[in-house]
Design an enzyme around this catalytic site. Structure first.
Site, mmCIF file in Angstrom:
data_model
loop_
_atom_site.group_PDB
_atom_site.id
_atom_site.type_symbol
_atom_site.label_atom_id
_atom_site.label_comp_id
_atom_site.label_asym_id
_atom_site.label_seq_id
_atom_site.Cartn_x
_atom_site.Cartn_y
_atom_site.Cartn_z
ATOM 1 N N ILE A 1 -29.216 -43.084 -9.641
ATOM 2 C CA ILE A 1 -28.690 -41.875 -8.845
ATOM 3 C C ILE A 1 -28.053 -40.330 -9.555
ATOM 4 O O ILE A 1 -27.795 -39.585 -8.661
ATOM 5 C CB ILE A 1 -28.044 -42.272 -7.331
ATOM 6 C CG1 ILE A 1 -26.631 -42.707 -8.177
ATOM 7 C CG2 ILE A 1 -29.055 -42.870 -6.667
ATOM 8 C CD1 ILE A 1 -26.348 -43.568 -6.475
ATOM 9 N N GLY B 1 -24.823 -38.649 -16.689
ATOM 10 C CA GLY B 1 -23.634 -38.090 -16.742
ATOM 11 C C GLY B 1 -23.524 -37.499 -18.653
ATOM 12 O O GLY B 1 -24.336 -38.379 -19.254
ATOM 13 N N ALA B 2 -22.811 -36.957 -19.305
ATOM 14 C CA ALA B 2 -22.392 -37.269 -20.517
ATOM 15 C C ALA B 2 -22.087 -38.893 -21.380
ATOM 16 O O ALA B 2 -22.456 -39.478 -22.823
ATOM 17 C CB ALA B 2 -21.514 -36.527 -21.035
ATOM 18 N N VAL C 1 -25.216 -44.083 -13.112
ATOM 19 C CA VAL C 1 -24.859 -44.500 -12.247
ATOM 20 C C VAL C 1 -25.868 -44.369 -11.775
ATOM 21 O O VAL C 1 -26.988 -43.630 -11.705
ATOM 22 C CB VAL C 1 -24.525 -42.997 -11.325
ATOM 23 C CG1 VAL C 1 -23.538 -43.938 -9.944
ATOM 24 C CG2 VAL C 1 -22.959 -42.493 -12.038
ATOM 25 N N LYS D 1 -21.257 -47.068 -12.075
ATOM 26 C CA LYS D 1 -21.149 -46.575 -13.520
ATOM 27 C C LYS D 1 -21.243 -47.471 -15.052
ATOM 28 O O LYS D 1 -20.433 -47.831 -14.741
ATOM 29 C CB LYS D 1 -19.935 -45.553 -13.264
ATOM 30 C CG LYS D 1 -19.365 -44.281 -14.228
ATOM 31 C CD LYS D 1 -18.954 -44.158 -14.068
ATOM 32 C CE LYS D 1 -18.459 -42.358 -15.426
ATOM 33 N NZ LYS D 1 -17.931 -42.223 -15.568
ATOM 34 N N ASP E 1 -11.403 -32.347 -15.235
ATOM 35 C CA ASP E 1 -12.629 -32.028 -15.667
ATOM 36 C C ASP E 1 -13.121 -32.079 -14.015
ATOM 37 O O ASP E 1 -14.173 -32.494 -13.242
ATOM 38 C CB ASP E 1 -13.384 -33.889 -15.901
ATOM 39 C CG ASP E 1 -14.940 -33.522 -15.905
ATOM 40 O OD1 ASP E 1 -15.455 -32.225 -15.900
ATOM 41 O OD2 ASP E 1 -15.555 -34.341 -16.415
#
Length: 738
Positions: free
Chosen positions: A392, A395-396, A400, A413, A508
């Site tokens: 779903i 990211g870096a 996930v 994650k 962030d």
């Protein structure tokens, strides 16, 4: 002389006829038959009549019944089957007559059982009587009714008394003998026959109907006196016949003849009187017996009533004892329940004390682990070996996946590698999320420390970035919900900045790290890059390279390398402008600032959010621009300036939301039936593996044999309910109606 000889012969015949010695009892096997047998035994056994004949007429057996309820003619079945059935019917008849035969045996009376097969009961009994005319017949009342419906040819068997039958037999014999004589005495014979008929009518007149059949046995008790009178009458008739032959000599003979007739009538009257007197005596005796029996029954009734009263009193006492015992048991049960409740409360309290003690011990010994530790096997199984269908987000630093752990939908994650800086970020996020709780901070459910996996609560509506850009054909967010999201993010940042013992800076913050649940409630996640500051220091020097996302990083942090809570304020200002415009962050501050100066703010606002309020929206835009000031000191304070302003705007948004019509959210694609092109009401999985609405697919398979999606032949037409999808559709409908 010939007349005298005839009279003498008739007397000899009358004397030669035997007195009745056999009593015939006709029964049908029903309940009333035992009363007839008992009455016959009581009536005739004391008179010395010890020979009885018990008659039973059953229908002729012409067919054999079958288990199906029909019958087969006897001639069409096998001989062994017919013989077995006849034997069975004979055995049943014997068993039915056994109680009556036992009644005769108890009286020590000889009885002859005669079973007759006939469909006409009256005719069968009449033929049996014709074989032995001297049997006294005792019929039940219901058999008399059968006699009444018989043919007229058997009407002479209806006579209520057996002496009358004997008298008729004697008259028939006399007429037969008289007809054999010469014609010289034919006139006298006809007169005697007329006299016989009159006498017969006089005998029959007291009992004109079959309803008096019950008194026949009492008349039989006087049969001997009747027979004696008949013999006397015959002798008188002979003398009268002699007088009649000489009547031509003079009138004196006629007078003597009339006198003789009067004597015969007198004897007849005396016989009737004697019979009536005998019946009267019997009736008086029976009345006395009934009176005695009534008195005995009255005494028994009194005893029964007395026992009944005693039983009632005993029952009342027993009931009182039962009620008392019931109350005691109820009281004992209540006491036991109270004791069990107290024991349970004591156990709960003791367990709570133990847990508190363990917490204190753990606090003294070391840190407390407030999350659940999952094994790598559980993570792999829950994600179906990290299937791409369950992915779903990416990211870096990690990917996930959606999964189901311990019957709970969650998001896992998984970090890309186990390098040192990755491990540090993993431990940083684990420490922050395991120690703090906030309604708008993403909840940490557990972790797998060995492989760098974090398990979060699952957010149904994805990230704020996806909803603003309407990725995957998602529904837009109304403007008043955007006001509320801005306030929720600001309140979470204030909570992090004021946490103890160290302040936490997210570093962030961006729409991709703000997640939304099914009610569009926002929660901030991805705190792996966060930094903790001491309360006495508002600025921290970061020696490593700049971290975060371009366009959201504080310019002063990029220039000096110093991070502070105002760094999150800068990122928050960019999030506010994206909430207003739903545009990418690049050059967005310049675009909004120019639009505000040119008074063209309404032209750059997101039109999918609805009718924006001009005054409040401009205030929110200026607030976002203030947070994006290049110098840290020019930015407003998040707690004292930004949050109060957002609270006022949130109140305006809440009032507008309550008064505005509900926005119908577009349904997800997997909620839509491929046939109806509408949301499914009862989703079912067909043989082709696709999900359809039940009514639509049932109608389709009635007319077609192929799949509506693949156009291939369906292996079968079975439908399997998709309860998981149905639950999701119902939840989506409930959210749409809120």
């Amino acid at each position: 002389m010939e007349a005298k000889e005839i009279i003498e012969e008739k007397q000899e015949l009358a004397l030669a006829l035997p007195l009745p010695s056999t009593i015939a009892v006709a029964i049908n096997g029903k309940k009333k038959s035992k009363y007839v047998v008992r009455w016959a035994l009581e009536k005739f056994v004391p008179e010395g009549l010890h020979m009885f004949k018990m008659l039973h007429v059953r229908p002729k057996i012409t067919s054999v019944p079958t288990p199906m309820g029909n019958s087969i003619p006897l001639s069409q079945v096998r001989d062994d089957v017919a013989a077995a059935y006849l034997e069975e019917m004979g055995w049943q008849t014997s068993e039915m007559l056994l109680p009556y035969k036992t009644m005769f045996l108890h009286k020590k009376v000889q009885v002859d059982v005669v079973v007759i097969e006939s469909d006409d009961v009256a005719k069968a009994i009449a033929e049996e009587i014709a074989k032995a005319l001297s049997i006294s017949l005792l019929l039940e009342l219901h058999l008399v009714a059968c006699f009444q419906g018989s043919a007229a040819s058997y009407s002479h068997f209806h006579s209520p008394s057996l002496p009358m039958q004997r008298f008729q037999a004697l008259s028939t014999i006399n007429r037969t003998l008289l007809h054999t004589r010469t014609g010289s005495i034919e006139t006298n014979s006809s007169r005697r026959q007329s006299l016989d008929i009159r006498e017969e009518e006089s005998f029959m007149s007291p009992c004109p109907s079959n309803s008096d059949i019950g008194y026949a046995p009492s008349q039989v008790s006087s049969a001997r006196s009747f027979l004696t009178d008949d013999q006397s009458w015959i002798s008188d008739q002979a003398s009268t016949s002699d007088a009649f032959t000489e009547s031509s000599s003079g009138s004196q003979v006629n007078i003597n003849f009339e006198l003789e007739k009067l004597r015969v009538e007198l004897r007849h009257v005396r016989g009737i009187y004697a019979m009536a007197q005998s019946e009267n005596i019997d009736a008086a005796r029976k009345l006395n017996d009934l009176s005695k029996r009534r008195l005995e029954e009255a005494d028994k009734l009194k005893e029964i009533k007395l026992k009944e009263e005693e039983a009632r009193e005993l029952a009342r006492k027993e009931k009182e004892k039962y009620e008392a015992a019931k109350r005691e048991a109820e009281y004992a049960r209540e006491c036991a329940e109270k004791e069990a409740l107290q024991r349970k409360e004591a156990e709960i309290k003791a367990l709570h004390d133990v847990k508190e003690k363990e917490k204190l011990e753990n606090a003294l010994v070391g840190p407390v682990q407030s999350y659940q530790e999952f094994t790598w096997e559980e993570i792999v199984s829950a994600t179906s070996s990290f299937s791409e269908n369950l992915q779903i987000g990416k990211g870096a630093h990690g990917t996930v996946y959606r999964c189901n752990l311990h019957h709970t939908t969650a998001a896992v994650k998984v970090l890309h590698s186990k390098e040192g800086h990755i491990t540090k970020e993993f431990q940083q996020e684990l420490d922050v999320l395991s120690k703090i709780r906030h309604p708008h901070l993403l909840l940490l459910l557990g972790a797998c420390s060995d492989h760098g996996c974090l398990v979060y609560e699952y957010m149904e509506n994805g990230s704020l970035e996806e909803r603003l850009l309407q990725k995957y054909n998602t529904a837009p967010i109304p403007w008043f919900e955007r006001y509320r999201i801005a306030w929720e993010v600001a309140s979470t940042l204030v909570f992090l900045h004021n946490s103890k013992p160290k302040s936490i800076i997210h570093r962030d913050l961006k729409p991709a790290n703000i997640l939304l649940d099914h009610n569009l409630v926002s929660k901030i996640g991805d705190v792996g890059l966060s930094t903790m500051l001491n309360l006495d220091s508002s600025i921290c020097n970061i020696n490593t390279g700049p971290v975060g996302t371009l366009c959201y990083i504080d310019p002063e942090y990029q220039r000096t390398g110093l991070v502070s809570p105002k760094s999150d304020v800068y990122a928050f200002g960019m999030v506010v402008l994206q909430l207003l415009t739903a545009k990418p962050a690049i050059a967005l501050a310049h675009l909004v600032e120019t639009a505000v100066q040119d008074d063209q703010l309404m032209e750059i606002l997101d039109p999918m959010a609805g009718q924006w309020p001009m005054k409040e929206t401009k205030e929110l835009a200026l607030l976002g621009l203030g947070c994006l000031e290049l110098r840290r000191r020019d930015r407003p304070d998040l707690k004292d300036e930004v949050l109060p302003a957002l609270e006022r705007l949130k109140d305006v948004a809440d009032r507008s939301r309550d008064s505005a019509p509900k926005v119908q959210l577009a349904p997800p694609n997997h909620f839509v039936c491929p046939i109806l092109k509408d949301v499914m009401h009862d989703p079912c999985v067909a043989a082709d593996g696709y999900t359809y609405d039940r009514r639509a697919i049932e109608k389709w398979v009635e007319e077609n044999d192929n799949s509506p999606m693949t156009n291939l032949a369906l292996p079968n037409k079975n439908l399997i309910p998709n309860y998981t999808l149905l639950s999701a559709i119902m939840e989506w409908k409930s959210q749409s109606n809120q």
